[in-house]
Design a protein around this motif. Structure first.
Motif, short mmCIF file in Angstrom:
data_model
loop_
_atom_site.label_atom_id
_atom_site.label_comp_id
_atom_site.label_asym_id
_atom_site.label_seq_id
_atom_site.Cartn_x
_atom_site.Cartn_y
_atom_site.Cartn_z
N TYR A 142 61.34 -39.54 -3.77
CA TYR A 142 60.66 -39.86 -4.66
C TYR A 142 59.08 -40.07 -4.22
CZ TYR A 142 63.56 -41.39 -8.44
OH TYR A 142 64.59 -41.43 -9.67
N LEU A 143 59.11 -40.55 -2.92
CA LEU A 143 57.57 -40.88 -2.31
C LEU A 143 57.09 -39.62 -2.22
CD1 LEU A 143 58.42 -44.04 -0.13
CD2 LEU A 143 57.48 -43.85 -2.54
N LEU A 144 57.71 -38.59 -1.46
CA LEU A 144 57.32 -37.36 -0.93
C LEU A 144 56.81 -36.60 -2.32
CD1 LEU A 144 59.80 -36.32 1.86
CD2 LEU A 144 57.70 -37.08 1.95
N GLY A 145 57.46 -36.65 -3.42
CA GLY A 145 57.09 -35.79 -4.53
C GLY A 145 55.84 -36.74 -5.24
N ASP A 146 55.61 -37.74 -5.02
CA ASP A 146 54.63 -38.42 -5.48
C ASP A 146 53.33 -38.25 -4.67
OD1 ASP A 146 55.67 -39.53 -7.55
OD2 ASP A 146 56.17 -41.68 -6.72
N VAL A 147 53.36 -37.76 -3.40
CA VAL A 147 52.34 -37.61 -2.44
C VAL A 147 51.68 -36.38 -2.94
CG1 VAL A 147 51.77 -36.42 -0.23
CG2 VAL A 147 53.20 -38.48 -0.41
N VAL A 148 52.30 -35.21 -3.65
CA VAL A 148 51.99 -34.21 -4.17
C VAL A 148 51.00 -34.55 -5.43
CG1 VAL A 148 52.31 -32.02 -5.49
CG2 VAL A 148 53.93 -32.79 -3.51
N ARG A 149 51.34 -35.64 -6.03
CA ARG A 149 50.63 -36.03 -7.31
C ARG A 149 49.29 -36.69 -6.60
NH1 ARG A 149 52.72 -40.29 -9.34
NH2 ARG A 149 52.19 -39.98 -11.65
N TYR A 150 49.36 -37.53 -5.64
CA TYR A 150 48.36 -38.10 -5.12
C TYR A 150 47.25 -36.89 -4.51
CZ TYR A 150 51.58 -41.94 -4.68
OH TYR A 150 52.51 -42.81 -4.96
N LEU A 151 47.79 -35.94 -4.17
CA LEU A 151 46.87 -34.95 -3.58
C LEU A 151 46.12 -34.02 -4.71
CD1 LEU A 151 49.15 -33.17 -0.99
CD2 LEU A 151 46.88 -34.27 -0.45
N ILE A 152 46.96 -34.08 -5.94
CA ILE A 152 46.35 -33.42 -7.05
C ILE A 152 45.20 -34.36 -7.64
CG2 ILE A 152 46.76 -32.69 -9.59
CD1 ILE A 152 49.60 -31.91 -8.75
N ALA A 153 45.44 -35.60 -7.52
CA ALA A 153 44.30 -36.60 -8.07
C ALA A 153 43.19 -36.67 -7.31
CB ALA A 153 45.19 -37.81 -8.10
N SER A 154 43.42 -36.43 -6.00
CA SER A 154 42.44 -36.60 -4.96
C SER A 154 41.21 -35.25 -5.18
CB SER A 154 42.84 -36.56 -3.54
OG SER A 154 43.57 -37.59 -3.35
N ALA A 155 42.20 -34.10 -5.45
CA ALA A 155 41.37 -32.88 -5.64
C ALA A 155 40.54 -32.63 -6.76
CB ALA A 155 42.35 -31.68 -5.41
N VAL A 156 41.01 -33.51 -7.71
CA VAL A 156 40.21 -33.45 -9.16
C VAL A 156 39.16 -34.47 -9.13
CG1 VAL A 156 40.73 -34.53 -11.48
CG2 VAL A 156 42.41 -32.79 -10.54
N MET A 157 39.32 -35.45 -8.23
CA MET A 157 38.30 -36.40 -8.11
C MET A 157 36.91 -35.93 -7.24
SD MET A 157 40.15 -40.26 -8.03
CE MET A 157 38.67 -40.80 -8.49
N LEU A 158 37.60 -35.24 -6.40
CA LEU A 158 36.43 -34.83 -5.11
C LEU A 158 35.67 -33.56 -6.17
CD1 LEU A 158 38.62 -34.76 -2.12
CD2 LEU A 158 36.22 -36.07 -2.42
#
Length: 288
Positions: A142-158
């Motif tokens: 679960y946590l590894l899958g969510d890390v991908v979501r966090y990366l997407i959010a980071s890329a969008v915000m940057l």
């Protein structure tokens, strides 16, 4: 003796003698075949991580909180507070963007607990517990899958930040180091929500308790303003807040500096979250 019907003529029958196999023959049949190797901890965790990603494929609306929500946060706080706090949007965004990046990613970690609770209610976890795999693999997945979501959010915000004027002096290296530190902390912080996902009865309860924890941690930090402007009693909390250490470390790394003390604090908090809440999570998982 038993009678079977032949395939050529349905009307004709042929008598066959049925001989029961011996016990040693059955044992040789099963024991003689090599069993497939037990999956490693990494393999099992990655498999469950891939399962989490497939859920996004079938329900793409789950990406709303890592795309539309971060964009809204960046634009709203930058243009709402920029002129009042820093005199101009261009100056404030240099301070705000790393902090709002930390705040947004930390806030969306709570959906890990919601997902865990949903699978428990559906009975999926009862099947996971019967599998011959490393016990924590479903949780780690679960946590590894969510890390991908966090990366997407980071890329969008940057990306949005660069469009509206954010210029990190640390360049690509500083950005990557800041995001990597944010991912480590978010992975560890998510163990809190897996615990709540196992402990509470409904996903609404998980979300409610999560918001009660996240809001004080994120807003009572240095995400929006320098703590020096706060009352002394509030500074004592803010300066020891793990989100403050994380926001400072990410901000400094992206600015091209090396905040060694804050990095040590962030890694220490991350280790503490995994050791404490990871242990509690697995205790609850084994007893659930």
């Amino acid at each position: 003796m038993t009678t079977v019907t032949t395939g050529k003529d349905p009307q004709s029958t042929e008598a066959l003698d049925f001989v029961a196999p011996k016990a040693d023959e059955l044992a040789a049949l099963f024991v003689g075949r090599s069993r497939p190797p037990r999956p490693s901890a990494l393999s099992a965790s990655l498999t469950f991580g891939w399962r989490a990603m497939l859920k996004i494929k079938h329900v793409p609306e789950q990406l709303f909180d890592v795309t539309a929500f971060p964009i809204m946060m960046v634009l709203m706080y930058t243009y709402l507070f920029g002129g009042a706090l820093a005199g101009s949007v261009s100056e404030y965004v240099q301070f705000l963007l790393p902090g709002i990046l930390v705040m947004s990613v930390v806030m969306i970690t709570m959906y890990t607990g919601v997902s865990v609770n949903t699978d428990i209610e559906k009975g999926v976890f009862d099947r996971f517990r019967t599998l011959p795999i490393w016990r924590p693999a479903p949780m780690v997945g679960y946590l590894l899958g969510d890390v991908v979501r966090y990366l997407i959010a980071s890329a969008v915000m940057l990306t949005v930040g660069v469009i509206i004027g954010y210029r990190p002096d640390g360049g690509i290296v500083g950005i990557l180091l800041g995001v990597a530190l944010l991912m480590v902390f978010s992975f560890a912080f998510s163990w809190i929500w897996t615990m709540f996902g196992l402990l509470l009865r409904s996903e609404k309860s998980v979300m409610g308790v999560s918001m009660m924890v996240i809001f004080p941690l994120t807003f009572l930090s240095n995400v929006f303003v320098d703590p020096k402007t706060m009352p002394g009693w509030l500074q004592a909390f803010v300066n020891n807040n793990p989100v403050t250490h994380l926001a400072t470390a990410v901000r400094e790394l992206m600015a091209g500096r090396w905040p060694g003390t804050d990095i040590v604090w962030v890694l220490g908090w991350s280790a503490l979250f995994v050791l404490v809440f990871g242990w509690v999570t697995m205790r609850l998982y084994n007893r659930k």
